[in-house]
Scaffold this active site. Structure first.
Site, PDB file in Angstrom:
ATOM      1  N   ASP A 399       0.756  -1.039  -0.295  1.00 45.51           N
ATOM      2  CA  ASP A 399       0.426   0.119  -0.162  1.00 45.51           C
ATOM      3  C   ASP A 399       0.806   1.494  -0.067  1.00 45.51           C
ATOM      4  O   ASP A 399       1.794   1.600   1.194  1.00 45.51           O
ATOM      5  CB  ASP A 399      -0.583  -0.255   1.160  1.00 45.51           C
ATOM      6  CG  ASP A 399      -1.672   1.162   1.390  1.00 45.51           C
ATOM      7  OD1 ASP A 399      -3.119   1.047   0.788  1.00 45.51           O
ATOM      8  OD2 ASP A 399      -1.414   2.008   1.727  1.00 45.51           O
ATOM      9  N   ASN A 407      -2.658  12.944  -3.991  1.00 53.98           N
ATOM     10  CA  ASN A 407      -3.773  13.391  -4.799  1.00 53.98           C
ATOM     11  C   ASN A 407      -4.199  14.492  -4.521  1.00 53.98           C
ATOM     12  O   ASN A 407      -4.279  15.625  -5.488  1.00 53.98           O
ATOM     13  CB  ASN A 407      -5.355  12.509  -4.573  1.00 53.98           C
ATOM     14  CG  ASN A 407      -4.917  11.197  -5.689  1.00 53.98           C
ATOM     15  OD1 ASN A 407      -4.835  11.203  -6.329  1.00 53.98           O
ATOM     16  ND2 ASN A 407      -5.179  10.072  -4.729  1.00 53.98           N
ATOM     17  N   ASP A 416      -2.284   9.342 -11.059  1.00 49.93           N
ATOM     18  CA  ASP A 416      -2.054   8.155 -11.729  1.00 49.93           C
ATOM     19  C   ASP A 416      -0.972   8.174 -12.179  1.00 49.93           C
ATOM     20  O   ASP A 416      -0.847   6.815 -12.176  1.00 49.93           O
ATOM     21  CB  ASP A 416      -3.123   8.925 -13.606  1.00 49.93           C
ATOM     22  CG  ASP A 416      -5.048   8.348 -12.234  1.00 49.93           C
ATOM     23  OD1 ASP A 416      -5.149   8.033 -11.364  1.00 49.93           O
ATOM     24  OD2 ASP A 416      -5.520   9.289 -13.173  1.00 49.93           O
ATOM     25  N   GLU A 442      -4.351   2.335  -3.761  1.00 50.89           N
ATOM     26  CA  GLU A 442      -2.859   2.644  -4.460  1.00 50.89           C
ATOM     27  C   GLU A 442      -2.352   1.204  -3.393  1.00 50.89           C
ATOM     28  O   GLU A 442      -1.424   1.259  -3.304  1.00 50.89           O
ATOM     29  CB  GLU A 442      -2.538   3.456  -3.388  1.00 50.89           C
ATOM     30  CG  GLU A 442      -3.184   3.462  -1.930  1.00 50.89           C
ATOM     31  CD  GLU A 442      -4.466   4.245  -1.288  1.00 50.89           C
ATOM     32  OE1 GLU A 442      -4.299   4.465  -0.362  1.00 50.89           O
ATOM     33  OE2 GLU A 442      -4.935   3.950  -2.296  1.00 50.89           O
TER      34      GLU A 442
END
Length: 528
Positions: A399, A407, A416, A442
């Site tokens: 993770d 973000n 992205d 993620e």
């Protein structure tokens, strides 16, 4: 559920297949055609393909090879388009036998080989048995009974273990036919005693087929085996036994199809010819020719016309015999012309199926991959875990740390790009010892199928380090990325996933940017 049209169609198709397996082929074909219309009108492609497969098989049983071929082609096209390999194998097996019926032996052998390959890859014993039978049938027509025998014996074993008397009877009938061919070859080579031994073995095998078909209530296979048995006894010089088999044929319950009726008539005609009852044989074979003419089936017409010509010749009516032989020659030319046309048609179909299969494979690959990163997706991961259920492996759940802030601070475009670059790093390290998947968001899965926990932890620590030291500044100034990984080992399944998740949360709680591959003492005691 009650009232579900798809469920109703599935049940109806199962009942129709049962009718076919119990020798009620005429009723089964009529019913399958109705179900085909219903499935097509409902837009149910699965049931449409299934009904077409049944239509193809019942047409084969009833001697309607041309119609059966069209149905098999359509079914196979639907299976290829839908990526249903098991269905494709079943349709290919029937398609092969129909090709054989129409004299296209090379195409039939190629199709049967494909059916066997597909069925073996899917580990479908029932479909594999039919595919093996199709391949064996082609070999028998090519007079290679010693090659066909082991295939049929394997098919019989597969179906006996599944409790399928109808299929077992069919394969036994074909095995007996191959044994007769062994006898013919031995006799042609001057080994007369060996030839007779093979014929006696064939009678015994065929008798087992008769008992098996009768016990399963399969009138179609029973009629076929009784006609074959009559022929085998006649060739061994036992006309009384042959007549007894044909008398039993008349008593089989159910409505015989045109192919079965013609088979009975020309078998009886040959028997009467052998016993010198030429006038009766002539009447019988005339009836067979009339039935064959009504079917417009060139192979049936040619077979019955040839036998009628032989009887005229035996009776000394050479003018009538010549007329029949001329007609047979004309039908033979028609057969050659039709074979050429069919070969061209089948070549076109194979090209189209090849295109469909490539498209289906492309779509299946797309469905199995994550659209953003190109890694195998959660669906692929679940399929892999299901396929390896119970097999011990090491699993890492990775993770990305504080990914929401990436973000929020740098934009989803940058987020992205981070996911894609992380995926590229994992893909570059993937091998037979490490498979990487994107689970979603993620989160990524790292599967180590061939190694223990220590190896997996070491590899995951190297991946963590690579992510931490990577220069992310080209994506956004001030961007830094780290990852946490939880690693567990055990049988593939939900418990392994839960263990890896617990260790991931411990890595996060311990400060992130690390790998955790052990449990705290209290958890080890609880789970150990």
């Amino acid at each position: 559920m009650p009232g579900d049209p798809a469920s109703d169609l599935t049940a109806e198709l199962a009942e129709t297949w049962r009718l076919g397996r119990t020798g009620q082929s005429v009723a089964a074909l009529s019913r399958a055609k109705v179900l085909f219309q219903q499935a097509r009108d409902a837009g149910d492609t699965v049931s449409t393909a299934s009904s077409l497969t049944q239509i193809a098989w019942f047409c084969l049983q009833l001697g309607q090879a041309e119609h059966g071929l069209d149905a098999a082609i359509a079914a196979k096209r639907l299976y290829v388009r839908g990526g249903d390999i098991t269905g494709e194998a079943h349709a290919a097996a029937i398609f092969s036998w129909l090709l054989l019926e129409m004299g296209l032996n090379e195409e039939a052998y190629e199709e049967a080989g494909q059916a066997v390959e597909l069925a073996e890859a899917q580990d479908e014993p029932g479909v594999l048995a039919y595919a093996l039978n199709a391949k064996a049938s082609v070999l028998m027509y090519a007079r290679q009974p010693l090659l066909s025998g082991p295939l049929l014996e394997r098919a019989i074993d597969l179906m006996q273990s599944r409790g399928e008397p109808s299929a077992v009877a069919l394969f036994l009938i074909n095995l007996a036919y191959g044994q007769v061919t062994c006898g013919e070859i031995a006799e042609q080579e001057g080994r007369l005693d060996e030839g007779r031994d093979w014929r006696e073995i064939a009678v015994k095998t065929n008798d087992i087929a008769i008992v098996t078909a009768e016990s399963g209530g399969d009138g179609w296979n029973l009629r076929t085996a009784l006609c074959n048995g009559a022929e085998y006894h006649a060739l061994l010089g036992r006309p009384e036994e042959a007549h007894a088999y044909l008398q039993r044929w008349l008593g089989v319950a159910g409505q015989p199809g045109m192919r079965e009726r013609i088979h009975y008539l020309y078998t009886l005609g040959e028997l009467l010819t052998r016993t010198g009852e030429l006038s009766a044989a002539l009447d019988i074979c005339r009836e067979a020719v009339a039935l064959a003419d009504a079917t417009t089936h060139v192979n049936h017409q040619a077979n019955t016309v040839r036998r009628l010509g032989d009887i005229h010749e035996a009776m000394g009516d050479f003018q009538a015999a010549l007329a029949m032989h001329k007609r047979y020659h004309g039908l033979y030319e028609v057969q050659l012309s039709e074979a050429t046309r069919r070969r061209a048609h089948i070549a076109d179909i194979r090209l189209e199926n090849g295109r469909l299969r490539a498209e289906a494979e492309r779509l299946a690959d797309e469905a199995a991959r994550d659209g953003l990163t190109g890694l195998p997706n959660r669906r692929s991961f679940d399929q892999m875990m299901a396929a390896m259920a119970g097999t011990e492996l090491a699993l890492g759940i990775l993770d990305l740390d504080f990914f929401k802030s990436v973000n929020d601070r740098f934009s989803h475009v940058v987020g992205d790009a981070v996911l894609r670059r992380t995926a590229d790093l994992l893909a570059a390290r993937a091998s037979a010892d490490l498979r990487a998947f994107r689970l979603g968001g993620e989160e990524f899965a790292l599967v180590f199928p061939n190694h223990g926990l220590d190896y997996a932890v070491t590899r995951c620590e190297a991946i963590c380090s690579d992510i931490a030291v990577m220069d992310w500044q080209d994506l956004a100034a001030g961007l830094a990325i780290t990852a946490s990984i939880g690693v567990a080992i055990g049988p593939a399944g939900s418990a392994l996933m839960a263990a890896a998740d617990r260790r991931l949360y411990r890595a996060k709680a311990a400060g992130r940017n690390r790998v955790t591959g052990d449990e705290p003492p209290e958890v080890r005691q609880a789970t150990g």
